[in-house]
Design an enzyme around this catalytic site. Sequence first.
Site, PDB file in Angstrom:
ATOM      1  N   ASP A  24      59.967  46.326  20.771  1.00  0.00           N
ATOM      2  CA  ASP A  24      59.103  45.309  20.813  1.00  0.00           C
ATOM      3  C   ASP A  24      60.289  43.998  21.219  1.00  0.00           C
ATOM      4  OD1 ASP A  24      57.996  42.684  20.666  1.00  0.00           O
ATOM      5  OD2 ASP A  24      56.883  42.988  18.756  1.00  0.00           O
ATOM      6  N   VAL A  25      60.163  43.652  22.620  1.00  0.00           N
ATOM      7  CA  VAL A  25      61.496  42.501  23.040  1.00  0.00           C
ATOM      8  C   VAL A  25      61.512  41.272  21.876  1.00  0.00           C
ATOM      9  CG1 VAL A  25      61.679  43.396  25.347  1.00  0.00           C
ATOM     10  CG2 VAL A  25      60.104  41.521  24.719  1.00  0.00           C
TER      11      VAL A  25
ATOM     12  N   LEU B 114      46.945  46.734  33.592  1.00  0.00           N
ATOM     13  CA  LEU B 114      46.626  46.502  32.371  1.00  0.00           C
ATOM     14  C   LEU B 114      46.820  45.024  31.899  1.00  0.00           C
ATOM     15  CD1 LEU B 114      45.627  47.878  29.759  1.00  0.00           C
ATOM     16  CD2 LEU B 114      47.918  48.049  28.973  1.00  0.00           C
TER      17      LEU B 114
ATOM     18  N   LYS C 265      57.319  31.882  33.647  1.00  0.00           N
ATOM     19  CA  LYS C 265      57.830  32.516  34.718  1.00  0.00           C
ATOM     20  C   LYS C 265      59.081  31.667  35.476  1.00  0.00           C
ATOM     21  CE  LYS C 265      55.998  36.497  34.922  1.00  0.00           C
ATOM     22  NZ  LYS C 265      56.541  37.801  34.458  1.00  0.00           N
TER      23      LYS C 265
ATOM     24  N   ILE D 222      57.999  42.759  31.829  1.00  0.00           N
ATOM     25  CA  ILE D 222      57.180  42.531  30.473  1.00  0.00           C
ATOM     26  C   ILE D 222      56.788  41.129  30.503  1.00  0.00           C
ATOM     27  CG2 ILE D 222      57.721  41.952  28.109  1.00  0.00           C
ATOM     28  CD1 ILE D 222      59.592  44.220  28.065  1.00  0.00           C
TER      29      ILE D 222
ATOM     30  N   ILE E 216      48.192  42.386  41.566  1.00  0.00           N
ATOM     31  CA  ILE E 216      47.886  43.631  41.555  1.00  0.00           C
ATOM     32  C   ILE E 216      47.107  44.036  40.151  1.00  0.00           C
ATOM     33  CG2 ILE E 216      49.029  46.204  41.585  1.00  0.00           C
ATOM     34  CD1 ILE E 216      51.437  45.137  42.330  1.00  0.00           C
TER      35      ILE E 216
ATOM     36  N   TYR F 158      46.663  30.369  35.284  1.00  0.00           N
ATOM     37  CA  TYR F 158      48.110  31.038  34.942  1.00  0.00           C
ATOM     38  C   TYR F 158      48.831  30.225  33.608  1.00  0.00           C
ATOM     39  CZ  TYR F 158      52.009  34.404  35.759  1.00  0.00           C
ATOM     40  OH  TYR F 158      52.846  35.466  35.432  1.00  0.00           O
TER      41      TYR F 158
HETATM   42  P1  NAD Z   1      51.357  46.101  32.475  1.00  0.00           P
HETATM   43  O1  NAD Z   1      50.340  45.578  31.461  1.00  0.00           O
HETATM   44  O2  NAD Z   1      51.450  47.375  33.014  1.00  0.00           O
HETATM   45  O3  NAD Z   1      52.766  45.542  31.731  1.00  0.00           O
HETATM   46  C1  NAD Z   1      53.290  44.532  30.945  1.00  0.00           C
HETATM   47  C2  NAD Z   1      54.312  45.351  30.006  1.00  0.00           C
HETATM   48  O4  NAD Z   1      54.744  44.212  29.236  1.00  0.00           O
HETATM   49  C3  NAD Z   1      53.372  46.288  29.412  1.00  0.00           C
HETATM   50  O5  NAD Z   1      53.980  47.357  29.436  1.00  0.00           O
HETATM   51  C4  NAD Z   1      53.548  45.746  27.803  1.00  0.00           C
HETATM   52  O6  NAD Z   1      53.732  46.925  26.823  1.00  0.00           O
HETATM   53  C5  NAD Z   1      54.624  44.924  28.021  1.00  0.00           C
HETATM   54  N1  NAD Z   1      54.999  44.059  26.638  1.00  0.00           N
HETATM   55  C6  NAD Z   1      54.190  42.863  26.310  1.00  0.00           C
HETATM   56  N2  NAD Z   1      54.498  42.337  25.193  1.00  0.00           N
HETATM   57  C7  NAD Z   1      55.786  43.242  24.991  1.00  0.00           C
HETATM   58  C8  NAD Z   1      56.771  42.866  23.927  1.00  0.00           C
HETATM   59  N3  NAD Z   1      56.515  41.959  22.889  1.00  0.00           N
HETATM   60  N4  NAD Z   1      57.693  43.934  23.897  1.00  0.00           N
HETATM   61  C9  NAD Z   1      57.992  44.873  24.771  1.00  0.00           C
HETATM   62  N5  NAD Z   1      57.198  45.041  25.829  1.00  0.00           N
HETATM   63  C10 NAD Z   1      55.958  44.154  25.700  1.00  0.00           C
HETATM   64  O7  NAD Z   1      51.388  44.894  33.675  1.00  0.00           O
HETATM   65  P2  NAD Z   1      52.235  44.588  34.781  1.00  0.00           P
HETATM   66  O8  NAD Z   1      51.309  43.603  35.759  1.00  0.00           O
HETATM   67  O9  NAD Z   1      52.654  45.756  35.481  1.00  0.00           O
HETATM   68  O10 NAD Z   1      53.178  43.601  34.428  1.00  0.00           O
HETATM   69  C11 NAD Z   1      54.622  43.689  34.459  1.00  0.00           C
HETATM   70  C12 NAD Z   1      55.411  42.612  34.957  1.00  0.00           C
HETATM   71  O11 NAD Z   1      54.978  42.168  36.337  1.00  0.00           O
HETATM   72  C13 NAD Z   1      55.193  41.463  33.959  1.00  0.00           C
HETATM   73  O12 NAD Z   1      56.246  40.630  33.888  1.00  0.00           O
HETATM   74  C14 NAD Z   1      54.146  40.610  34.945  1.00  0.00           C
HETATM   75  O13 NAD Z   1      54.345  39.121  34.420  1.00  0.00           O
HETATM   76  C15 NAD Z   1      54.396  40.979  36.556  1.00  0.00           C
HETATM   77  N6  NAD Z   1      53.740  40.736  37.441  1.00  0.00           N
HETATM   78  C16 NAD Z   1      52.345  41.099  37.575  1.00  0.00           C
HETATM   79  C17 NAD Z   1      51.573  40.727  38.590  1.00  0.00           C
HETATM   80  C18 NAD Z   1      50.305  41.484  38.643  1.00  0.00           C
HETATM   81  O14 NAD Z   1      49.409  40.819  39.159  1.00  0.00           O
HETATM   82  N7  NAD Z   1      50.004  42.523  37.807  1.00  0.00           N
HETATM   83  C19 NAD Z   1      52.181  39.974  39.659  1.00  0.00           C
HETATM   84  C20 NAD Z   1      53.541  39.417  39.396  1.00  0.00           C
HETATM   85  C21 NAD Z   1      54.279  39.844  38.315  1.00  0.00           C
HETATM   86  O1  0WE Z   2      51.907  37.767  34.833  1.00  0.00           O
HETATM   87  C1  0WE Z   2      50.739  38.134  34.981  1.00  0.00           C
HETATM   88  C2  0WE Z   2      50.058  38.706  33.585  1.00  0.00           C
HETATM   89  C3  0WE Z   2      50.595  38.426  32.608  1.00  0.00           C
HETATM   90  C4  0WE Z   2      49.813  38.735  31.291  1.00  0.00           C
HETATM   91  C5  0WE Z   2      48.493  39.032  31.190  1.00  0.00           C
HETATM   92  C6  0WE Z   2      47.858  39.073  29.950  1.00  0.00           C
HETATM   93  C7  0WE Z   2      46.306  39.478  29.952  1.00  0.00           C
HETATM   94  C8  0WE Z   2      45.914  39.954  28.432  1.00  0.00           C
HETATM   95  C9  0WE Z   2      50.328  37.999  30.176  1.00  0.00           C
HETATM   96  N1  0WE Z   2      49.613  37.920  29.008  1.00  0.00           N
HETATM   97  C10 0WE Z   2      48.253  38.528  28.836  1.00  0.00           C
HETATM   98  N2  0WE Z   2      47.903  38.453  27.796  1.00  0.00           N
HETATM   99  C11 0WE Z   2      46.581  39.176  27.398  1.00  0.00           C
HETATM  100  O2  0WE Z   2      46.154  39.071  26.485  1.00  0.00           O
HETATM  101  N3  0WE Z   2      50.510  38.476  36.194  1.00  0.00           N
HETATM  102  C12 0WE Z   2      50.898  37.808  37.472  1.00  0.00           C
HETATM  103  C13 0WE Z   2      49.043  38.593  36.586  1.00  0.00           C
HETATM  104  C14 0WE Z   2      48.092  37.435  36.431  1.00  0.00           C
HETATM  105  O3  0WE Z   2      47.642  36.870  35.309  1.00  0.00           O
HETATM  106  C15 0WE Z   2      46.859  35.897  35.604  1.00  0.00           C
HETATM  107  C16 0WE Z   2      46.886  35.607  36.923  1.00  0.00           C
HETATM  108  C17 0WE Z   2      47.695  36.639  37.626  1.00  0.00           C
HETATM  109  C18 0WE Z   2      47.869  36.830  38.932  1.00  0.00           C
HETATM  110  C19 0WE Z   2      46.195  34.675  34.643  1.00  0.00           C
HETATM  111  C20 0WE Z   2      45.405  33.976  35.081  1.00  0.00           C
HETATM  112  C21 0WE Z   2      45.346  33.599  36.795  1.00  0.00           C
HETATM  113  C22 0WE Z   2      46.202  34.420  37.545  1.00  0.00           C
END
Ligand code: NAD
Ligand code: 0WE
Length: 266
Positions: free
Chosen positions: A64-65, A194, A162, A92, A191, A155
């Site tokens: 847990d970071v 989860l 970010k 993360i 994308i 967001y």
């Molecule tokens: P994901 O849910 O697969 O990954 C998010 C990870 O964060 C999970 O593995 C979760 O366990 C971890 N996490 C959350 N709280 C934590 C904590 N306290 N300690 C350790 N780990 C923790 O979703 P993802 O979309 O692959 O997200 C990965 C990264 O990509 C994130 O930084 C997210 O903001 C970024 N991102 C996602 C998108 C998108 O649309 N999915 C777009 C741009 C950037």
């Molecule tokens: O960084 C992210 C998502 C990060 C995220 C997602 C969740 C969902 C479940 C952080 N915290 C949580 N907490 C939860 O309880 N993205 C870039 C994907 C994302 O999230 C959005 C977006 C996009 C794109 C949220 C609102 C609007 C757009």
Amino acid sequence: MALLSGKKALIFGVANERSIAWGIAQALHREGCELGFTFLGEALEKRVRPLAESVGSKLILPCDVAADAQIDAVYSEVAKAWGKFDVLVHAIAFAKKEDLAGDYVSTSRDGFHLAMDVSAYSLVAITRPAVPLLNPGASIFALTYYGSEKVSPHYNVMGVAKAALEASVRYLASDLGPKGIRVNAISAGPIKTLAASGISGFKDKLKMAAANNPLRRTILQEEVGNAGLYLASHLSSAVTGEVHYVDAGANIMAESVPEEKKEGEA
Ligand code: NAD
Ligand code: 0WE
């Protein structure tokens, strides 16, 4: 010879096979990199362990970071198993669900601190103890999103976190450059992962992205993986402190594409 043969990478942020971090892991593995993984909490170990083992990983550690003791425990295991390593991946983010809906102005102090701690400060927290273990030429990168630069509805506090993460990448790049360590970010388009599935209206977000970006499609985990491979490898040896877009060109657009232009006519 493979691009990353003899190199070792520690990856934070795999939750399941849809994770962006898993796309990165696969790309690095393909080029001969040895991998270590951290996962959050016991519930995720069941998912992460088989994925990690499928790429031959023997280093699979809880972290847990938000907890310094867990970060310290990770690096004492890394030092024991590997000694030095080459690549650190931060994928993360976390904010309270209630803070990713409605208005940003409603963000609580508590919610703000949580999002900043887990999504932004954590890069510093996992980088500082890594530095003495990193080889010269090492590469660190984090995942970010365009909502850091321009308002992306809902967001909210994640956009602010970010922005802090991206600024942090620049300051870390400045600190660590003299040691030959590079620090970058990848700004990925939306994308389905989860983290994204918890967000109401995410499907519409994907549709909008595909309709309005230059390539007229969403991006794949594997495409972020390939950008990660570039940043991890010597191909990017003079590249540091930068945000790299893997977003099908979305960030260059000032306006959405008009309806009549969508089918390829002038
Ligand atoms: P994901 O849910 O697969 O990954 C998010 C990870 O964060 C999970 O593995 C979760 O366990 C971890 N996490 C959350 N709280 C934590 C904590 N306290 N300690 C350790 N780990 C923790 O979703 P993802 O979309 O692959 O997200 C990965 C990264 O990509 C994130 O930084 C997210 O903001 C970024 N991102 C996602 C998108 C998108 O649309 N999915 C777009 C741009 C950037
Ligand atoms: O960084 C992210 C998502 C990060 C995220 C997602 C969740 C969902 C479940 C952080 N915290 C949580 N907490 C939860 O309880 N993205 C870039 C994907 C994302 O999230 C959005 C977006 C996009 C794109 C949220 C609102 C609007 C757009």
